[in-house]
Design a protein around this motif. Structure first.
Motif, mmCIF file in Angstrom:
data_model
loop_
_atom_site.group_PDB
_atom_site.id
_atom_site.type_symbol
_atom_site.label_atom_id
_atom_site.label_comp_id
_atom_site.label_asym_id
_atom_site.label_seq_id
_atom_site.Cartn_x
_atom_site.Cartn_y
_atom_site.Cartn_z
ATOM 1 N N LEU A 20 0.828 -1.215 0.000
ATOM 2 C CA LEU A 20 0.000 0.000 0.000
ATOM 3 C C LEU A 20 0.859 1.259 0.000
ATOM 4 O O LEU A 20 0.607 2.202 -0.757
ATOM 5 C CB LEU A 20 -0.937 0.015 1.215
ATOM 6 N N TYR A 23 2.458 1.709 -3.350
ATOM 7 C CA TYR A 23 1.462 2.166 -4.322
ATOM 8 C C TYR A 23 1.126 3.639 -4.079
ATOM 9 O O TYR A 23 0.992 4.423 -5.033
ATOM 10 C CB TYR A 23 0.210 1.308 -4.183
ATOM 11 N N ILE A 31 -4.736 10.162 -6.836
ATOM 12 C CA ILE A 31 -6.011 9.486 -6.573
ATOM 13 C C ILE A 31 -6.510 9.780 -5.168
ATOM 14 O O ILE A 31 -7.272 9.023 -4.595
ATOM 15 C CB ILE A 31 -5.898 7.958 -6.778
ATOM 16 N N ARG A 34 -10.807 11.371 -3.295
ATOM 17 C CA ARG A 34 -11.847 10.725 -2.497
ATOM 18 C C ARG A 34 -11.530 10.809 -1.008
ATOM 19 O O ARG A 34 -12.396 11.040 -0.183
ATOM 20 C CB ARG A 34 -11.901 9.233 -2.832
ATOM 21 N N SER A 35 -10.267 10.571 -0.692
ATOM 22 C CA SER A 35 -9.887 10.478 0.711
ATOM 23 C C SER A 35 -9.487 11.848 1.264
ATOM 24 O O SER A 35 -8.487 11.974 1.955
ATOM 25 C CB SER A 35 -8.769 9.455 0.884
ATOM 26 N N LEU A 36 -10.266 12.868 0.941
ATOM 27 C CA LEU A 36 -10.121 14.214 1.511
ATOM 28 C C LEU A 36 -8.727 14.791 1.278
ATOM 29 O O LEU A 36 -8.199 15.524 2.115
ATOM 30 C CB LEU A 36 -10.413 14.202 3.019
ATOM 31 N N ILE A 38 -5.956 13.336 1.389
ATOM 32 C CA ILE A 38 -4.891 12.640 2.114
ATOM 33 C C ILE A 38 -4.436 11.446 1.282
ATOM 34 O O ILE A 38 -5.275 10.726 0.744
ATOM 35 C CB ILE A 38 -5.414 12.134 3.476
ATOM 36 N N VAL A 40 -3.990 8.341 1.528
ATOM 37 C CA VAL A 40 -4.309 7.352 2.555
ATOM 38 C C VAL A 40 -3.581 6.034 2.318
ATOM 39 O O VAL A 40 -3.228 5.333 3.257
ATOM 40 C CB VAL A 40 -5.845 7.178 2.677
ATOM 41 N N ASN A 41 -3.315 5.699 1.050
ATOM 42 C CA ASN A 41 -2.550 4.481 0.775
ATOM 43 C C ASN A 41 -1.182 4.543 1.432
ATOM 44 O O ASN A 41 -0.741 3.607 2.082
ATOM 45 C CB ASN A 41 -2.377 4.289 -0.735
ATOM 46 N N TRP A 44 -1.643 4.948 5.602
ATOM 47 C CA TRP A 44 -2.140 3.744 6.255
ATOM 48 C C TRP A 44 -1.223 2.566 5.953
ATOM 49 O O TRP A 44 -1.061 1.663 6.771
ATOM 50 C CB TRP A 44 -3.589 3.459 5.860
ATOM 51 N N VAL A 47 1.306 2.654 8.569
ATOM 52 C CA VAL A 47 0.749 2.144 9.838
ATOM 53 C C VAL A 47 0.738 0.611 9.835
ATOM 54 O O VAL A 47 1.179 -0.033 10.792
ATOM 55 C CB VAL A 47 -0.690 2.685 10.066
#
Lengths: 73, 569
Positions: A20, A23, A31, A34-36, A38, A40-41, A44, A47
């Motif tokens: 992730l 990527y 991309i 969608r995730s505001l 951020i 996120v890939n 997270w 994490v």
């Protein structure tokens, strides 16, 4: 001794995290709408990678201190 | 809704997950040498693993989907299913009941009934339980495949066959240990897959305060007080002032006492995980360790639904509208996944959903193969065979249990009404169960006849009550009043279900006491040692550090739950 359950869990999450995060780095912020905004890939992924490595570290430490395996508390 | 398009990376994550669950089964296969290994993990599982498996086996896809749907439909009151309808019962089973389940060395819940009462009580419980587990795993398989078909455009048959085959292989190979290890992995996957969804959603609506503000128009539009979606207790004085249509007494007694204790304290699906623990204290701590994450789950599975309905209200129809004009609440989770997750994270979220489905199904299958082999096959079909033979039967039971679940999934596609009817019958059978166990464990005078006929009468009471009452907006039939008369109208289906349970439990409790007093006791004090409270030596935990003592842990769990209730009062 049976398999230490933290071993497969750590391995799987480390792999998930690496995939992730990689990527996320490659795709950049393209991309992220969608995730505001951020990535996120990437975040997270980091994490999950940290969680996976921590599980692996615990499993390895238990194996080294002898006995280990599923008898770990 | 618009279908979600998955990219190669999403499929890569899903496949990687399959490789790991199957790999765990493959590695564990060499540890299965006896039936005890296959069905009870050789009673060797440490407490924290058993605890996470306990919670994971319960967390099926229907819970993830259903609790989010409920969160959208009823708001934070849904958390009563956790803080009232789970935690107290989990504490009770750990502290008070596990000593008898684990201490008696019974290999299953029905076997406990055989030791404590008699053959017919065991038979009734074993057979109804076996049938119910097969059907419930079939119904959840059907629900998952339908959802994947709708959301991803996946082929229904492919989803059913693939998910069933993966679960079959890893249980066949490694038995209960394999199911439990995978449940722990699935637990972390579910938490780490849905947590980012909640975090993004909360950030989007402006945190908890923003969510509360956005839920106010949702509540007032439906004709309730502005806080009806964001206060868990304040609107429960009357059933008409909250969206669930339930008053606090029916909720606390029906859900919090009868249904919740009936499930958590007697359902072999969860109890089996604790029976597999490596010691008595580990077995007792299993449900208590499970209660810690369980009390936080509303944040993981209910919040997405609440956020979805908040966005639906203000952001212009996030949820698709169904044929009856109301939003399709069951799509809250997939819609939220598609709304916030880009390719990559989408794969993670979907894998988490798949994991929740498999953990629930594996729970059903391992409970089924054990009850079938020990309580039905070994007891009634072919007793006195070698352990090797029963181990073989366990493998076979895994195959035909899953085969029967697949058949049930297909039956559900065709005979929806029959499925609804079966679930109703199961609810009648389950409602009185806890009265039997409570009396069995804490009253040595309770007899086998009392237990058996008490159960039958309790089940009948549930059917009669349901048959004479009706929820406000429903028509007579499966929803109630099938006996031809409506003696009472309930404000909602949920209220009716809670009261059905209360009547069933009370009938069973009273009938068991009366019949026990009228019949002769067949089991001597000696035979009941370890099975009944008064005849079992007290366990001493004094030499353990406090955080490993079940009683202390139970107090901590209950205290934290109380705090959560007060915060979201």
């Amino acid at each position: 001794m049976k398999l230490d359950v933290r071993l497969p869990i750590g391995l799987m999450f480390a792999l998930f995290g690496a995939i992730l995060a990689g990527y996320g780095l490659a795709a950049g912020d393209a991309i992220s709408d969608r995730s505001l905004g951020i990535n996120v890939n990437l975040w997270w992924g980091v994490v999950l990678l940290a969680f996976g490595l921590a599980m692996l570290a615990l499993a390895i430490r238990a194996a080294r201190s002898g006995g280990g395996g599923a008898s770990a508390r | 809704m618009q279908q979600i398009h998955l990219g190669p990376i999403d499929y890569a994550l899903l496949i990687l997950y399959f490789v790991f669950v199957l790999g765990i089964g493959w590695v564990l296969r060499r540890f299965v040498r006896s039936s005890d290994d296959f069905f009870l993990s050789g009673r060797s599982i440490p407490a924290w693993i058993a605890g996470l498996a306990f919670i994971s086996a319960n967390l099926g896809a229907q819970e993830v989907i259903g609790m989010a749907a409920s969160g959208a439909k009823y708001g934070i009151m849904t958390s009563h299913f956790y803080w009232v309808g789970a935690i107290p019962a989990m504490v009770f089973v750990g502290i008070f009941m596990m000593p008898f389940y684990y201490g008696s060395r019974a290999r299953s819940v029905p076997e406990y009934l055989k030791l404590r009462f008699d053959e017919k009580t065991r038979g009734f419980n074993a057979i109804t339980f076996a049938v119910m587990t097969v059907f419930s795993s079939g119904i959840s398989m059907y629900a998952l495949a339908k959802l994947l078909e709708l959301v991803l455009g996946w082929n229904f048959h492919a989803s059913v066959v693939l998910s069933a085959a993966v679960v079959l292989i890893y249980i066949f190979l490694g038995g209960l240990t394999s199911a439990i290890y995978n449940e722990v992995l699935q637990f972390f996957l579910i938490v780490l897959g849905f947590l980012p969804l909640v975090l993004l959603g909360l950030k989007d609506v402006g945190g908890w305060d923003g969510l509360v503000a956005k839920l106010q128009p949702v509540a007032t539009n439906a004709g309730f007080a502005p806080g009806a979606w964001s206060d868990s207790w304040q609107h429960m004085t009357s059933p008409t002032s909250n969206p669930m249509g339930v008053e606090w007494f029916g909720m606390v007694m029906g859900l919090g006492f009868v249904l919740s204790f009936g499930y958590w304290c007697t359902d072999f699906l969860v109890v089996q995980r604790a029976m597999a623990a490596d010691s008595m204290t580990a077995a007792r701590r299993t449900p208590l360790i499970a209660a810690l994450p369980k009390m936080l789950f509303p944040g993981l599975v209910i919040l997405p639904g609440m956020i979805a309905i908040a966005l639906h209200g203000t952001g212009g129809g996030l949820l698709p509208i169904g044929a009856d004009g109301t939003p399709n609440y069951n799509l809250a989770v997939p819609v939220m996944l598609a709304h916030y997750f880009p390719s990559g994270m989408l794969g993670l979220g979907l894998t988490a959903l798949m994991a929740s489905f498999m953990s629930g199904m594996a729970g059903n299958v391992t409970a089924f193969n054990t009850v079938w082999t020990y309580d039905i096959y070994q007891s009634y079909v072919r007793p006195g065979q070698s352990d090797r033979h029963y181990l073989w039967m366990g493998h076979m039971a895994t195959v035909f249990g899953i085969g029967a679940s697949v058949a049930a999934a297909y039956a559900a596609t065709r005979f929806n009404n029959i499925m609804d009817m079966l679930q109703l019958v199961f609810a009648f059978v389950n409602a009185p169960l806890f009265a039997t166990f409570l009396l069995g464990m804490f009253w040595r005078r309770a007899t086998g006849h009392g237990a058996f006929f008490g159960l039958l009468l309790g089940t009948a009471a549930a059917a009669i009550h349901h048959g004479l009452a009706l929820p406000q907006t429903a028509v007579p039939g499966l929803k109630g009043a099938f006996l031809g008369a409506v003696l009472h109208t309930y404000p909602s289906e949920m209220a009716q279900n809670f009261w059905t349970a209360i009547y069933a439990w009370t009938t069973c409790f009273v009938a068991t006491i009366v019949i026990s007093l009228l019949t002769r006791r067949k089991k001597s004090d000696d035979e009941l040692r370890g099975l009944v409270y008064a005849l079992t030596p007290r366990l001493k935990d004094g030499d353990l550090p406090w955080y490993r003592q079940p009683a202390a842990l139970g107090v901590v769990v209950l205290g934290l739950t109380l705090v959560l209730n007060l915060i979201f009062w």
